[in-house]
Scaffold this motif. Structure first.
Motif, short mmCIF file in Angstrom:
data_model
loop_
_atom_site.label_atom_id
_atom_site.label_comp_id
_atom_site.label_asym_id
_atom_site.label_seq_id
_atom_site.Cartn_x
_atom_site.Cartn_y
_atom_site.Cartn_z
N UNK A 160 73.61 100.19 81.50
CA UNK A 160 73.39 100.24 82.95
C UNK A 160 73.23 98.84 83.53
N UNK A 161 72.55 97.97 82.78
CA UNK A 161 72.39 96.59 83.23
C UNK A 161 73.75 95.90 83.33
N UNK A 162 74.64 96.19 82.40
CA UNK A 162 75.96 95.54 82.39
C UNK A 162 76.84 95.98 83.54
N UNK A 163 76.72 97.23 83.99
CA UNK A 163 77.65 97.75 85.00
C UNK A 163 77.04 97.85 86.39
N UNK B 249 72.39 87.78 83.73
CA UNK B 249 71.87 88.96 83.04
C UNK B 249 72.99 89.85 82.54
N UNK B 250 74.08 89.95 83.32
CA UNK B 250 75.21 90.77 82.89
C UNK B 250 75.87 90.17 81.64
N UNK B 251 76.04 88.85 81.63
CA UNK B 251 76.64 88.19 80.48
C UNK B 251 75.78 88.37 79.23
N UNK B 252 74.48 88.29 79.41
CA UNK B 252 73.58 88.48 78.26
C UNK B 252 73.65 89.93 77.76
N UNK B 253 73.71 90.89 78.68
CA UNK B 253 73.82 92.29 78.27
C UNK B 253 75.10 92.53 77.49
N UNK B 254 76.20 91.94 77.93
CA UNK B 254 77.47 92.11 77.23
C UNK B 254 77.42 91.48 75.84
N UNK B 255 76.77 90.33 75.72
CA UNK B 255 76.63 89.70 74.40
C UNK B 255 75.83 90.59 73.47
N UNK B 256 74.74 91.15 73.99
CA UNK B 256 73.92 92.04 73.16
C UNK B 256 74.67 93.30 72.77
N UNK B 257 75.61 93.71 73.60
CA UNK B 257 76.43 94.88 73.28
C UNK B 257 77.56 94.55 72.31
N UNK B 258 77.77 93.26 72.06
CA UNK B 258 78.78 92.86 71.08
C UNK B 258 80.11 92.44 71.67
N UNK B 259 80.18 92.24 72.99
CA UNK B 259 81.43 91.82 73.62
C UNK B 259 81.43 90.31 73.83
N UNK B 260 82.56 89.68 73.58
CA UNK B 260 82.69 88.26 73.85
C UNK B 260 82.63 88.01 75.35
N UNK B 261 82.18 86.83 75.73
CA UNK B 261 81.99 86.52 77.15
C UNK B 261 83.28 86.67 77.94
N UNK B 262 84.39 86.26 77.35
CA UNK B 262 85.66 86.28 78.08
C UNK B 262 86.42 87.60 77.91
N UNK B 263 85.85 88.56 77.21
CA UNK B 263 86.54 89.83 76.94
C UNK B 263 86.74 90.62 78.23
N UNK B 264 87.95 91.17 78.46
CA UNK B 264 88.22 91.96 79.68
C UNK B 264 87.70 93.39 79.53
N UNK B 265 86.41 93.58 79.69
CA UNK B 265 85.80 94.89 79.47
C UNK B 265 86.09 95.82 80.65
N UNK B 266 86.43 97.07 80.33
CA UNK B 266 86.65 98.10 81.35
C UNK B 266 85.69 99.25 81.12
#
Length: 315
Positions: A134-137, A145-162
């Motif tokens: 929820x924090x990420x989206x 905070x969004x970048x940190x949440x994505x890192x904790x979820x295992x996604x690279x910073x530049x990854x095109x997450x959908x």
């Protein structure tokens, strides 16, 4: 702890052995050993072949007390490695028949292996903390905070997450593995909707009984909003909808229901009923003359506009 072991040894030799096994693995965890060292230490403690396997990476460590294990072998006792309530692998011992403390030894080995996986990289699990997703989206989250949440979820910073919003009878971890078997995917329930975060999605991989709205690429808050919108347009005939395929129809999702019902044209169309021959004739001509627009018009009823002879509205 040593005093407890001495006292237990006077009462029950098996209890003493159990405490020593627990202490053994607690020490290994404190020393931050890797999986290979865990397997070697376990083989030495059990005096038989010990193995560790991670499903996500395919890594397997199989070791005998005196070195590499022979190629052939059969597990006498096996325990799953779990992380975030999801099985990520297994540990086992190979001996002619199980011994009384084998199960305890493997339980502690599985806990230690999960700790190693969590410590040395993003966990290769599908289920994620709903609060982190929820924090990420969320549109109210700042970029840091969004970048940190994505890192904790295992996604690279530049990854095109959908984002994909789903309603599924399948558990979300199984659905995520089906839809995105070879790339990172995280799943969590948010209210009555399941959320998948992934870097690539193949709409053809969704099971037929799953409703899925695929969000647009771009910032995650916008992808989340568009995924929920696309989910509203799904029907039994078209259970998976990509937001980008909706075109201008997506705007209908933002029309208040009261405003639509108060519109005289909409009210007149609603009064005809889905079985009215004029409605059927209109949609038949629409599909024949404009296949793309006819397919889009089928979705109108899903957001509350009673224009389809087979509406599939999801509240």
């Amino acid at each position: 702890m040593e005093a407890l072991v001495v006292r237990l040894s006077q009462l029950d030799s098996e209890a003493e052995g159990a405490i020593r096994v627990v202490m053994f693995y607690d020490t290994l965890i404190r020393r931050r050993v890797d999986l290979a060292a865990l397997a070697r230490a376990s083989a030495g403690l059990a005096e038989c072949v010990a193995g560790i396997r991670l499903d996500g990476t395919g890594q397997t460590f199989r070791v005998a007390p005196d070195g590499p294990a022979p190629s052939a072998g059969r597990a006498s006792t096996t325990v799953a490695i779990t992380l975030d309530d999801e099985q990520i692998g297994a540990v086992w011992l190979e001996r002619p028949s199980p011994l009384p403390l084998d199960r305890l030894l493997l339980d502690r080995l599985a806990i230690a292996a999960a700790a190693v996986v969590e410590r040395y990289g993003p966990a290769r699990t599908t289920m994620a903390d709903p609060a982190l997703v929820e924090l990420a989206i969320s549109p109210g989250t700042d970029d840091a905070a969004r970048a940190r949440a994505l890192r904790l979820l295992g996604f690279a910073t530049e990854a095109p997450v959908r984002v994909v919003a789903v309603r599924s009878p399948l558990p979300l971890d199984q659905l995520g593995a089906l839809v995105c078997p070879a790339r990172p995917v995280k799943a969590a329930p948010l209210g009555e909707v399941g959320v998948l975060l992934l870097t690539a999605v193949d709409a053809s991989r969704f099971p037929p009984d799953v409703r899925a709205g695929i969000g647009s690429p771009g910032p995650l808050p916008r992808s989340w909003l568009s995924a929920r919108t696309a989910l509203r347009f799904t029907t039994s005939r078209q259970p998976v909808v990509d937001y980008r395929s909706l075109g201008a129809l997506a705007l209908l999702a933002h029309v208040p229901g009261d405003a639509a019902r108060d519109n005289t044209d909409v009210a007149a169309l609603a009064g005809l009923g889905a079985d009215d021959h004029r409605v059927r004739a209109f949609f038949q001509r629409s599909r024949r003359d404009h296949p793309r627009e006819g397919a889009r018009s089928d979705r109108v009823g899903t957001v509350g506009w009673p224009c389809s002879p087979t509406p599939g509205r999801i509240p």
